[in-house]
Design a protein around this motif. Sequence first.
Motif, mmCIF file in Angstrom:
data_model
loop_
_atom_site.group_PDB
_atom_site.id
_atom_site.type_symbol
_atom_site.label_atom_id
_atom_site.label_comp_id
_atom_site.label_asym_id
_atom_site.label_seq_id
_atom_site.Cartn_x
_atom_site.Cartn_y
_atom_site.Cartn_z
ATOM 1 N N ARG A 51 -4.348 -19.796 -0.891
ATOM 2 C CA ARG A 51 -3.975 -20.054 0.497
ATOM 3 C C ARG A 51 -5.015 -20.905 1.230
ATOM 4 O O ARG A 51 -4.646 -21.872 1.923
ATOM 5 N N GLN A 102 -3.680 -29.243 3.931
ATOM 6 C CA GLN A 102 -2.786 -29.448 5.064
ATOM 7 C C GLN A 102 -3.560 -29.935 6.283
ATOM 8 O O GLN A 102 -3.117 -30.853 6.990
ATOM 9 N N ASN A 123 6.745 -30.768 3.565
ATOM 10 C CA ASN A 123 7.089 -29.382 3.240
ATOM 11 C C ASN A 123 5.813 -28.623 2.922
ATOM 12 O O ASN A 123 4.911 -29.168 2.275
ATOM 13 N N ALA A 124 5.723 -27.386 3.375
ATOM 14 C CA ALA A 124 4.570 -26.531 3.087
ATOM 15 C C ALA A 124 5.025 -25.082 3.080
ATOM 16 O O ALA A 124 5.629 -24.615 4.047
ATOM 17 N N ASN A 125 4.766 -24.365 1.996
ATOM 18 C CA ASN A 125 5.130 -22.954 1.928
ATOM 19 C C ASN A 125 4.214 -22.222 0.956
ATOM 20 O O ASN A 125 3.702 -22.816 -0.004
ATOM 21 N N VAL A 126 4.002 -20.939 1.208
ATOM 22 C CA VAL A 126 3.175 -20.065 0.375
ATOM 23 C C VAL A 126 3.967 -18.798 0.104
ATOM 24 O O VAL A 126 4.521 -18.192 1.029
ATOM 25 N N THR A 127 4.021 -18.385 -1.171
ATOM 26 C CA THR A 127 4.738 -17.178 -1.577
ATOM 27 C C THR A 127 3.774 -16.235 -2.269
ATOM 28 O O THR A 127 3.089 -16.622 -3.225
ATOM 29 N N ALA A 155 2.276 -21.646 -4.149
ATOM 30 C CA ALA A 155 2.399 -22.463 -2.942
ATOM 31 C C ALA A 155 2.821 -23.867 -3.316
ATOM 32 O O ALA A 155 2.682 -24.305 -4.471
ATOM 33 N N ARG A 156 3.335 -24.565 -2.310
ATOM 34 C CA ARG A 156 3.739 -25.968 -2.506
ATOM 35 C C ARG A 156 3.480 -26.737 -1.229
ATOM 36 O O ARG A 156 3.747 -26.244 -0.133
ATOM 37 N N THR A 166 1.680 -28.527 -6.204
ATOM 38 C CA THR A 166 2.059 -27.138 -6.459
ATOM 39 C C THR A 166 0.810 -26.353 -6.818
ATOM 40 O O THR A 166 -0.030 -26.813 -7.603
#
Length: 319
Positions: free
Chosen positions: A101, A108, A123-127, A136-137, A246
């Motif tokens: 993270r 970012q 696009n930006a996301n964390v799982t 994350a991507r 990724t």
Amino acid sequence: MRTWMLAAVAVLALSACEDGLEYDGRDAGYFSEDDGIVVTGSRVDRASFAANEPMGVIDAEARTEAGLSEPGNGEPSAPETETFLAYRYAYGLRAPAEAVRPLVQQHQQTCEAAGPSVCQIVNANVTEAGSDRVNARLVIRAEPGWLTTFRDGLEADAENAGGEVTSSSQSAEDLTRPILDTQARLDAQIQLRERLTGLLDRQGANIEELIRVERELARVNGDIESAAAQLRAMRARVSMSIADLTYQSEIRPISRSTVNPVGEAVRDFAGIVLGGLAVMIRLIAGVLPWMILIIPAVWLLSRWRRSVNRRKAAEKAKT
């Protein structure tokens, strides 16, 4: 021989006369009065049509909207040798779960600090699937020069986070033909608009012809706006490249999530026992009303069968 020489002199004289003549396309006398062309159903004489601006004149405002250069400034609007490529880069990074993270946030923030004209976050996301499983991507669109510097620093960023770059790839989409085709179509539509605008100013046109020309002019303006938008979008793809990043957490043989089920079972032991006891109590509470009815019925049935058996035994003894 003298005859042949006279014939040759006559041919040369005629050629010289033809070379000295210049054709003026605006001369209406070259055509007959009935000679004309049809534009969207309206008949226009060739002299009026030829009086409009030449094909090489392009509307400056439309060229500016589409990102085209002005003619005559020494830079061709779309030279045939020029190539338009939209580049796309893909990178895979692996780092400890607790560092994924922060690494994504670092990249970012770097993009945001460059400004939207240089770098844009698509696009930006964390799982997180547990404390040790983080994926994350981050997809960014950036100016090629800035993106080159950013890509060169990815390996150092991964090493500083205790990880590494696991994969990288590069691809390019050739947009040369679509851009050149769209630009040519835009130029042709702008030229047609100039001619149609000239037709509206001509003398002697009736209302029906003017309506037809205005209808065609409206259609051409729509085509110009559509082609200009497509051209801007394709040029934007060429001017800024895509980077698809990724992130994946490292896989540990024995991690906290591996032993978590045992710890959770120990913590839930008392709850599981009390839950089972509660189930038994509910079961007894549900069966008890039926037992009150079933037990007397069974006792009466068994007593009746015993009396029947004694009666049969007494009758058998008498016989």
